[in-house]
Design an enzyme around this catalytic site. Structure first.
Site, short mmCIF file in Angstrom:
data_model
loop_
_atom_site.label_atom_id
_atom_site.label_comp_id
_atom_site.label_asym_id
_atom_site.label_seq_id
_atom_site.Cartn_x
_atom_site.Cartn_y
_atom_site.Cartn_z
N GLY A 72 -3.73 -10.50 6.20
CA GLY A 72 -3.66 -9.34 5.30
C GLY A 72 -4.67 -9.31 4.17
N VAL A 106 -3.29 -6.93 9.18
CA VAL A 106 -2.53 -5.84 8.56
C VAL A 106 -3.17 -5.58 7.21
CG1 VAL A 106 -0.25 -5.00 7.88
CG2 VAL A 106 -0.44 -6.88 9.48
N TYR A 159 6.66 -11.64 5.10
CA TYR A 159 5.49 -11.06 4.45
C TYR A 159 5.14 -11.94 3.25
CZ TYR A 159 2.89 -7.29 1.98
OH TYR A 159 1.96 -6.52 1.32
N ASP A 193 -8.20 -8.16 4.07
CA ASP A 193 -9.12 -7.50 4.98
C ASP A 193 -10.55 -8.04 4.86
OD1 ASP A 193 -6.74 -6.17 4.79
OD2 ASP A 193 -7.60 -4.19 4.51
N GLU A 194 -10.95 -8.34 3.62
CA GLU A 194 -12.32 -8.80 3.42
C GLU A 194 -12.56 -10.21 3.96
OE1 GLU A 194 -9.86 -7.99 1.51
OE2 GLU A 194 -10.38 -8.01 -0.60
N LYS A 238 3.09 -12.09 8.14
CA LYS A 238 2.05 -11.22 7.62
C LYS A 238 1.51 -11.99 6.43
CE LYS A 238 1.26 -7.24 4.83
NZ LYS A 238 0.03 -7.96 4.52
N THR A 289 0.83 -1.21 0.00
CA THR A 289 0.00 0.00 0.00
C THR A 289 0.86 1.26 0.00
OG1 THR A 289 -1.58 -1.29 1.30
CG2 THR A 289 -1.94 1.08 1.23
N SER A 337 -0.79 -12.40 3.53
CA SER A 337 -1.67 -11.71 2.58
C SER A 337 -2.06 -12.66 1.46
CB SER A 337 -0.98 -10.48 2.00
OG SER A 337 -0.98 -9.43 2.91
C1 LIG Z 1 -2.77 -7.02 -2.35
C2 LIG Z 1 -2.97 -6.00 -1.29
O1 LIG Z 1 -2.73 -4.84 -1.50
N1 LIG Z 1 -3.37 -6.44 -0.10
C3 LIG Z 1 -3.59 -5.55 1.04
C4 LIG Z 1 -4.95 -5.74 1.60
O2 LIG Z 1 -5.12 -4.90 2.71
C5 LIG Z 1 -5.99 -5.42 0.54
O3 LIG Z 1 -5.82 -4.11 0.09
C6 LIG Z 1 -7.37 -5.58 1.14
O4 LIG Z 1 -7.55 -6.86 1.62
C7 LIG Z 1 -8.42 -5.27 0.08
O5 LIG Z 1 -8.39 -6.22 -0.95
C8 LIG Z 1 -2.55 -5.81 2.08
O6 LIG Z 1 -2.46 -7.17 2.40
C9 LIG Z 1 -1.26 -5.31 1.51
C10 LIG Z 1 -0.36 -4.98 2.54
O7 LIG Z 1 -0.41 -5.57 3.57
C11 LIG Z 1 0.67 -3.95 2.31
O8 LIG Z 1 0.32 -2.80 2.05
O9 LIG Z 1 1.82 -4.30 2.41
#
Ligand SMILES: CC(=O)N[C@@H]([C@@H](O)[C@H](O)[C@H](O)CO)[C@@H](O)CC(=O)C(=O)O
Length: 319
Positions: free
Chosen positions: A201, A218, A145, A203-204, A175, A54, A177
């Protein structure tokens, strides 16, 4: 951003916010102090994850990443509980330099993704890489991560976890994701002594991950949904699952219509916080005017905007 479950020790914070990196033509360092205050006061988020996906960490130069990390640590002092810096890079040397720098400036932890151009093809090679980075900051908690959809490294987290602390004594957790809840569940199952943090990671899917044993979260949406997510965590702790489910479905399903990319996150954060987060850096594209207008209307209908008129505000992310 990272949020913490009420009652859990801060060693294993539950929600960490993935901060965006505010930009104009260059990085807009001047708003980071205001950003810290917004997260703490308006969203109840006191843990941040800097220079991750992000935050466009991999799109920044090494000197920019150092400066962004310094700014978050400095501005967050006595306000934030934890500042974790993502130090992953394609070059081991750069990753080590960033890890060492994170230790020097007083960060609370580091996280590393798998190098994704010349790739580690098995678990042992990946662990060797991570171990070398962790050794550059031997006093800092270390997180792997795991974000296979972006790195293309498909080594399962559960496989990596097996015996990792023998190789990386500072290993603190994952972490995670990824949407593979089987892998996630197997990680939790393997952690019988409960010594690791499992920060989820996606969120949904957070509620499902909590049920499976996530110790933290996160994600990008905690920039603007931190308060709501903390309420969900509290409901989960109280075993009030229908309330927790209501938060999860209502907000995330609703927000998923808007889109969750970095550009969208920056535009939504600009609208919600009033802090100009600016456009993302190429190769990402800024959010379109149509997106922003649509987002503004939806946010207003949800009472998410604390100010009535946006006309006079600096909406660089949106134009
Ligand atoms: C692929 C991606 O960007 N995933 C996000 C999620 O927070 C994601 O935006 C969220 O679940 C919505 O899809 C995070 O896992 C990314 C993250 O942790 C980061 O910013 O490093």
């Amino acid at each position: 951003m990272c949020l913490a479950l009420p009652g859990k020790s801060l060693q294993q914070p539950l929600v960490k916010n993935k901060v965006v990196t505010p930009m104009r033509k260059e990085i807009n360092f001047s708003v980071i102090g205001q950003y810290v205050d917004y997260l703490v006061k308006e969203q109840g988020v006191k843990n941040v994850f800097v220079n991750g996906t992000t935050g466009e960490g991999l799109s920044l130069s090494i000197s920019e990443r150092r400066r962004v990390a310094e700014e978050w640590v400095t501005k967050g002092r006595n306000k934030l509980d934890q500042v974790v810096i993502h130090v992953g890079a394609l070059s081991l040397k750069e990753s080590q330099e960033l890890a060492q720098h994170a230790a020097e400036i007083g960060a609370d932890g580091i996280a590393v993704i798998a190098p994704f151009f010349l790739k580690p093809w098995n678990k042992d090679v990946l662990i060797n890489f991570l171990k070398e980075v962790a050794a550059a900051a031997p006093a800092l908690p270390f997180y792997y991560y795991h974000i296979p959809a972006l790195t293309g490294i498909k080594i399962r987290a559960e496989e990596l976890l097996d015996g990792i602390q023998d190789k990386i004594p500072t290993f603190q957790g994952l972490k995670f994701s990824d949407t593979d809840l089987l892998d996630f569940g197997q990680c939790v199952d393997q952690n019988r002594q409960r010594q690791f943090a499992f920060l989820f990671g996606v969120d949904e899917q957070l509620l499902s991950a909590l049920v499976m044993g996530a110790t933290g979260a996160v994600g990008s949406t905690y920039n603007y949904l931190g308060k709501k997510t903390n309420q969900m965590l509290e409901a989960f702790e109280q075993k009030d699952f229908s309330v927790a489910l209501n938060y999860q479905s209502h907000f995330l399903i609703y927000f998923s219509c808007l889109g969750f990319g970095v550009s969208q996150t920056k535009a939504i954060m600009t609208l919600v916080s009033g802090i100009p987060m600016g456009p993302p850096r190429l190769p990402l594209q800024k959010a379109s005017r149509e997106f922003t207008d649509n987002a503004e209307a939806k946010l207003k209908s949800l009472n998410f905007l604390s100010f009535t008129s946006l006309k006079d505000r600096n909406l660089e992310a949106c134009s």
